[in-house]
Motif scaffolding. Structure first.
Motif, short mmCIF file in Angstrom:
data_model
loop_
_atom_site.label_atom_id
_atom_site.label_comp_id
_atom_site.label_asym_id
_atom_site.label_seq_id
_atom_site.Cartn_x
_atom_site.Cartn_y
_atom_site.Cartn_z
N SER A 1 -5.20 8.89 5.65
CA SER A 1 -5.99 8.45 4.50
C SER A 1 -5.31 7.24 3.87
O SER A 1 -4.10 7.26 3.58
CB SER A 1 -6.11 9.57 3.47
N TYR A 2 -6.10 6.19 3.69
CA TYR A 2 -5.54 4.99 3.07
C TYR A 2 -5.11 5.27 1.64
O TYR A 2 -4.09 4.76 1.16
CB TYR A 2 -6.57 3.86 3.11
N LEU A 3 -5.88 6.08 0.92
CA LEU A 3 -5.53 6.40 -0.46
C LEU A 3 -4.23 7.19 -0.53
O LEU A 3 -3.37 6.93 -1.38
CB LEU A 3 -6.67 7.18 -1.12
N ASP A 4 -4.06 8.15 0.41
CA ASP A 4 -2.81 8.90 0.43
C ASP A 4 -1.63 8.01 0.80
O ASP A 4 -0.53 8.14 0.24
CB ASP A 4 -2.92 10.06 1.42
N LEU A 5 -1.86 7.11 1.75
CA LEU A 5 -0.78 6.19 2.14
C LEU A 5 -0.40 5.29 0.98
O LEU A 5 0.79 5.04 0.74
CB LEU A 5 -1.23 5.35 3.34
N ARG A 6 -1.38 4.81 0.25
CA ARG A 6 -1.08 3.94 -0.89
C ARG A 6 -0.36 4.71 -1.99
O ARG A 6 0.54 4.19 -2.64
CB ARG A 6 -2.37 3.33 -1.42
N ALA A 7 -0.76 5.97 -2.18
CA ALA A 7 -0.11 6.78 -3.21
C ALA A 7 1.33 7.12 -2.84
O ALA A 7 2.19 7.27 -3.72
CB ALA A 7 -0.91 8.06 -3.44
N GLN A 8 1.60 7.24 -1.55
CA GLN A 8 2.95 7.58 -1.09
C GLN A 8 3.68 6.36 -0.52
O GLN A 8 4.57 6.52 0.31
CB GLN A 8 2.85 8.66 -0.01
N MET A 9 3.31 5.17 -0.96
CA MET A 9 3.90 3.95 -0.42
C MET A 9 5.41 3.90 -0.64
O MET A 9 6.17 3.46 0.23
CB MET A 9 3.23 2.73 -1.03
N ARG A 10 5.87 4.34 -1.80
CA ARG A 10 7.30 4.23 -2.10
C ARG A 10 8.14 5.09 -1.17
O ARG A 10 9.09 4.59 -0.56
CB ARG A 10 7.56 4.59 -3.55
N VAL B 1 7.33 6.25 1.74
CA VAL B 1 7.15 5.75 3.11
C VAL B 1 8.01 4.51 3.33
O VAL B 1 8.66 4.36 4.39
CB VAL B 1 5.66 5.46 3.37
N ALA B 2 8.02 3.60 2.36
CA ALA B 2 8.83 2.39 2.50
C ALA B 2 10.31 2.72 2.53
O ALA B 2 11.09 2.12 3.29
CB ALA B 2 8.50 1.43 1.37
N LEU B 3 10.72 3.68 1.70
CA LEU B 3 12.14 4.07 1.70
C LEU B 3 12.56 4.66 3.05
O LEU B 3 13.66 4.39 3.54
CB LEU B 3 12.41 5.07 0.57
N TYR C 1 15.87 3.62 5.57
CA TYR C 1 16.66 4.36 6.54
C TYR C 1 17.19 3.46 7.65
O TYR C 1 18.31 3.63 8.11
CB TYR C 1 15.81 5.48 7.15
N VAL C 2 16.38 2.49 8.06
CA VAL C 2 16.84 1.55 9.09
C VAL C 2 18.03 0.74 8.59
O VAL C 2 19.02 0.55 9.30
CB VAL C 2 15.68 0.63 9.53
#
Length: 245
Positions: A71-80, A82-84, A89-90
């Motif tokens: 879900s794009y909305l879920d991805l946008r809501a969990q962007m932080r 996911v980015a971390l 991690y890399v």
């Protein structure tokens, strides 16, 4: 090859993935749990997947299915988070690897000699190493000299006595070179007898080279003969440097 167990495995995986849609548990977790459970069932064969097949044929459909179900909305809501996880991690893993490499190469490299001195561990003994080298060279030279005598007994290898003596002189020189490093040192130059011999040999070669060049400049010899003579000197000089190393 019996493909029935493999088809049953694929069908079971599809059934687990389809059933995961009716539960709040993600499908990958159910697949992993089901795979662990099936692995303990007696009689289930082991399968090894070829990476050349998995990467182009299996992985793309799985990634496409996961992307289509996301879900794009879920991805946008969990962007932080996911980015971390994806970037942070890399960077953390890269920093950790760099730290371990620096710690291994620099820290251990700088502290190891001090640790050896503190523990009183024995270091390298140049005298003992040279003695072992001399004994090994003496055995090899004796074996080579015996082989040379056997070769010279054959009529096909007949040589004039001066040339045969030259071969024996080479073996004797090689055998004595290591022993001479164990001898006395020149108090003026700090060189061993063997080092002085090699230095003088190189200086003699340098003098011969200058004479050959001068003869070429005065047209006593041509360029082709000069190259032949210099090549011979270069080989002798390279041999002298190789024995010194």
């Amino acid at each position: 090859m019996n493909v029935l167990p493999l088809l049953l495995l694929v069908a079971g995986s599809a059934a687990v993935a389809g059933g995961a849609r009716r539960t709040p548990v993600p499908a990958p977790l159910l697949l992993v749990a089901a795979g662990l459970a099936v692995s303990y069932v007696p009689g289930v064969p082991e399968y090894t997947l070829d990476p050349d097949v998995v990467l182009p044929l299996v992985l793309p459909p799985l990634l496409y299915t996961a992307a289509a179900d996301s879900s794009y909305l879920d991805l946008r809501a969990q962007m932080r988070p996911v980015a971390l996880l994806s970037v942070g991690y890399v960077l953390f893993a890269t920093f950790l690897t760099f730290t371990m490499v620096i710690g291994t190469l620099v820290v251990q490299g700088l502290t190891l000699p001090l640790l050896i001195r503190v523990l009183g561990l024995p270091g390298r003994d140049p005298q003992a190493e040279t003695l072992a080298e001399a004994n090994a060279q003496a055995q090899a030279s004796r074996a080579a000299e015996q082989h040379l005598d056997a070769l010279l007994d054959d009529e096909r290898n007949a040589l004039p006595p001066p040339l045969a003596d030259r071969l024996r002189t080479v073996l004797e020189r090689r055998r004595n070179a290591v022993w001479e490093r164990l001898g006395s040192v020149n108090p003026v130059t700090g060189e061993t007898v063997d080092d002085t011999y090699r230095r003088l040999s190189r200086e003699m070669i340098g003098t011969e080279r200058e004479v050959f060049v001068r003869l070429r400049n005065h047209r006593y010899i041509d360029d082709e003969m000069l190259r032949t003579l210099l090549r011979r000197l270069d080989l002798e000089e390279a041999a002298a440097y190789r024995e010194t190393a």
